[in-house]
Design an enzyme around this catalytic site. Structure first.
Site, short mmCIF file in Angstrom:
data_model
loop_
_atom_site.label_atom_id
_atom_site.label_comp_id
_atom_site.label_asym_id
_atom_site.label_seq_id
_atom_site.Cartn_x
_atom_site.Cartn_y
_atom_site.Cartn_z
N ARG A 260 -25.74 -38.24 -7.31
CA ARG A 260 -25.66 -38.37 -8.78
C ARG A 260 -26.69 -39.37 -9.29
O ARG A 260 -27.38 -39.12 -10.28
CB ARG A 260 -24.24 -38.80 -9.17
N HIS B 183 -16.59 -40.09 3.83
CA HIS B 183 -17.26 -40.81 2.74
C HIS B 183 -17.97 -39.84 1.79
O HIS B 183 -19.00 -40.17 1.21
CB HIS B 183 -18.26 -41.83 3.32
N ASP C 248 -25.39 -32.17 6.15
CA ASP C 248 -24.62 -31.19 6.94
C ASP C 248 -23.57 -30.59 6.02
O ASP C 248 -22.60 -31.27 5.67
CB ASP C 248 -23.96 -31.90 8.12
N ASP D 78 -24.88 -45.35 2.11
CA ASP D 78 -25.25 -44.45 1.01
C ASP D 78 -25.20 -45.20 -0.32
O ASP D 78 -26.05 -45.02 -1.20
CB ASP D 78 -24.30 -43.25 0.96
N ASP E 38 -19.05 -41.14 -1.53
CA ASP E 38 -20.26 -41.96 -1.53
C ASP E 38 -21.51 -41.07 -1.58
O ASP E 38 -22.49 -41.38 -2.27
CB ASP E 38 -20.34 -42.83 -0.27
N HIS F 185 -27.05 -36.62 8.12
CA HIS F 185 -25.74 -36.54 8.74
C HIS F 185 -25.91 -36.25 10.24
O HIS F 185 -26.97 -35.80 10.68
CB HIS F 185 -24.90 -35.46 8.05
N GLY G 257 -23.92 -44.96 6.90
CA GLY G 257 -23.42 -44.27 5.71
C GLY G 257 -21.94 -44.48 5.44
O GLY G 257 -21.56 -44.91 4.34
#
Ligand SMILES: O=C(CO)COP(=O)(O)O
Length: 126
Positions: free
Chosen positions: A101, A92, A85, A65, A95, A12, A60
């Site tokens: 996950r 997002h 961060d 992502d 995302d 980030h 991203g």
């Protein structure tokens, strides 16, 4: 993506300097890998390590992502280093959550901060 390990790098905005410094400090290890990165992160890392084999995907917030998540699902990414961060809201965020996950679903090593990334890299160095 065949025999060399493929690492995914993401940071980030507030963590990009830290990630670039981390990669620079461990350049010899990263030079043995293929690397995929979200667009801006990949550019920042290439600024300090222009010799690395980095494929830059979309930024991203524009789907990068999710692209990395898809590569995890197809078995093309072996390890995720993502300097997150935790103090800034992200448009997002869903995302980011989906990517994490998939890293869990496919049980790949995932470092979300520098301390964990240092451990992962130390493991690869030895
Ligand atoms: O937003 C990101 C990860 O969620 C990173 O994307 P960029 O590397 O393009 O800034």
């Amino acid at each position: 993506m065949a025999d060399r390990k493929c690492l995914a790098l993401i940071a980030h905005d507030q963590k990009k300097d830290d990630l670039a410094a981390f990669v620079k400090a461990n350049e010899a290890v990263f030079a043995t890998c293929k690397i995929v990165a979200t667009g801006t992160t990949g550019g920042r890392v290439l600024d300090v390590c222009p010799g690395l084999d980095i494929t830059r995907l979309k930024s991203g917030p524009l789907g990068g992502d999710q692209q990395i998540g898809a590569l995890i699902a197809t078995g093309d990414v072996d390890c995720l280093i993502f300097f997150v961060d935790p103090l800034t809201p992200m448009p997002h965020d869903v995302d980011v959550k989906a990517l994490m996950r998939l890293a869990i679903v496919y049980d790949i090593p995932m470092a979300l901060n520098r301390a964990t990334a240092e451990e992962l890299i130390a493991f690869r160095r030895n």
